[in-house]
Design an enzyme around this catalytic site. Structure first.
Site, PDB file in Angstrom:
ATOM      1  CE  LYS A 195     104.092  64.230  43.188  1.00  0.00           C
ATOM      2  NZ  LYS A 195     103.652  62.876  42.808  1.00  0.00           N
ATOM      3  N   GLY A 226     103.217  63.242  49.649  1.00  0.00           N
ATOM      4  CA  GLY A 226     103.076  61.994  50.501  1.00  0.00           C
ATOM      5  C   GLY A 226     101.603  61.228  50.627  1.00  0.00           C
ATOM      6  CB  THR A 227      98.583  62.391  48.846  1.00  0.00           C
ATOM      7  OG1 THR A 227      99.322  63.655  48.516  1.00  0.00           O
ATOM      8  CG2 THR A 227      97.090  62.599  49.251  1.00  0.00           C
ATOM      9  CG  HIS A 245      95.967  67.670  47.133  1.00  0.00           C
ATOM     10  ND1 HIS A 245      96.876  66.892  47.654  1.00  0.00           N
ATOM     11  CD2 HIS A 245      96.080  67.025  45.959  1.00  0.00           C
ATOM     12  CE1 HIS A 245      97.259  65.787  47.127  1.00  0.00           C
ATOM     13  NE2 HIS A 245      96.800  66.020  45.984  1.00  0.00           N
ATOM     14  CB  SER A 295     108.044  66.185  44.900  1.00  0.00           C
ATOM     15  OG  SER A 295     107.024  65.201  44.471  1.00  0.00           O
ATOM     16  CE1 TYR A 352     106.932  61.623  51.261  1.00  0.00           C
ATOM     17  CE2 TYR A 352     109.086  62.273  51.620  1.00  0.00           C
ATOM     18  CZ  TYR A 352     108.353  61.647  50.991  1.00  0.00           C
ATOM     19  OH  TYR A 352     108.786  60.882  49.722  1.00  0.00           O
ATOM     20  CD  GLN A 404     109.896  49.735  53.304  1.00  0.00           C
ATOM     21  OE1 GLN A 404     110.842  50.500  53.140  1.00  0.00           O
ATOM     22  NE2 GLN A 404     109.407  49.616  54.522  1.00  0.00           N
ATOM     23  CG  PHE A 405     109.667  55.269  47.154  1.00  0.00           C
ATOM     24  CD1 PHE A 405     108.727  56.291  46.995  1.00  0.00           C
ATOM     25  CD2 PHE A 405     110.361  55.017  45.973  1.00  0.00           C
ATOM     26  CE1 PHE A 405     108.453  57.007  45.858  1.00  0.00           C
ATOM     27  CE2 PHE A 405     110.459  55.901  44.959  1.00  0.00           C
ATOM     28  CZ  PHE A 405     109.541  56.900  44.856  1.00  0.00           C
ATOM     29  CE  LYS A 407     116.378  61.035  42.238  1.00  0.00           C
ATOM     30  NZ  LYS A 407     117.612  62.158  42.252  1.00  0.00           N
TER      31      LYS A 407
END
Length: 296
Positions: A48, A50-51, A110, A140, A196, A231-232, A259
């Site tokens: 959590k 930004g992978t 991870h 997150s 991030y 973009q998110f 988010k």
């Protein structure tokens, strides 16, 4: 898919000094013996942090122009296999990685730095490590565990936060993870450490840094197309990137991409929790030079 019988949530156990679940240890022999190639790129993060974002950026940089059909036909977890995963609904990550026909192969992990297969270091592979500040990372991870049947039951926020501070999380303590990889950067020249928060603040600048690390020189148009595509809000709607095709994740509880903000922790931490967390953080992080920011 709605009526699919979900497996019981896994339990944490100690594995070589790190908390793990069987989903990441069942295939251990093949993980340790995994044969990296010199041009492989390993995308490493604590969960959590930004992978998926960085995986998607790299996939677009390398294959967005040459194989655009990948973007609409292959989910990101098949394009960028999760090395240590063995969820029994897909082939194990090692097998997916071995089957990749792309060059370079993009592989995600991870694992804390000490558990990464030796061949990545022996082959001097490039590694992109993404780190996210502990407070946002904890929030997150909490929401992720609520909706992800393949992780242990999170309990309430207060208990979860305590467990995060105690390092009783899948893949071990956040503190050891970010500092372990930071230390490795001092000796492994091909490790690019990304924050991030920097990516949220200025995606274009971080893209430039990534390209220069990877030795890529995309045109201004290509770069702009990558920046636009990652973009998110666009990724969140993209079923090839947002994990909505994975049956063990319940999007009714919380979306995989929730988010993507910096500072959302302020909506979760009480003042007392924040103070307690900060004090504990100072102790745990006093011997490292890595610096995080919790707002941008």
């Amino acid at each position: 898919m709605e009526n699919m019988e979900l497996p019981p949530r896994p339990k944490l156990f100690d594995f070589h000094g790190v908390s793990m679940t069987h989903y990441f240890t069942d295939n251990w022999e093949n993980i340790q013996n995994f044969q990296a190639r010199p041009d492989d790129i390993l995308i490493a993060t604590y969960p959590k942090a930004g992978t998926t974002w960085v995986s998607y950026i790299l996939d677009l940089l390398y294959f967005g122009q040459t194989a655009p059909e990948r973007q609409t036909s292959l989910p990101i977890y098949e394009r960028v296999p999760f090395l240590e995963s063995d969820f029994h609904i897909l082939p194990p990550g090692t097998e997916l990685a071995d089957k990749l026909s792309t060059s370079p192969r993009l592989i995600k992990t991870h694992l804390p730095v000490q558990l990464v297969p030796k061949s990545f270091w022996e082959q001097n592979c490039r590694v992109v490590y993404v780190a996210r500040n502990a407070k946002d990372n904890a929030v997150s991870y909490f929401h992720f565990d609520r909706m992800n049947q393949a992780d242990p039951e999170p309990g309430d926020w207060n208990n979860f936060l305590q467990r995060f501070m105690d390092g009783k999380m899948v893949f071990g303590p956040w503190y050891d993870h970010v500092t372990g990889w930071w230390e490795r950067k001092q000796t492994h020249s091909k490790l690019h450490y990304v924050f991030y928060e920097d990516m949220v603040e200025d995606t274009g600048r971080e893209l430039d840094r990534l390209c220069s690390f990877l030795g890529l020189s995309p045109s201004a148009e290509e770069k702009e197309s990558v920046r636009g595509g990652v973009q998110f809000d666009i990724m969140k709607k993209n079923s090839m990137a947002n994990y909505s095709t994975v049956p063990i994740m319940d999007f009714k509880i919380s979306p995989f991409m929730r988010k993507g903000k910096v500072g959302d922790w302020k909506n979760h931490f009480t003042v007392a929790q924040s103070e307690q967390f900060d004090e504990d953080y100072r102790k745990k992080m006093k011997n490292t030079t890595v610096q995080f920011r919790t707002v941008v």
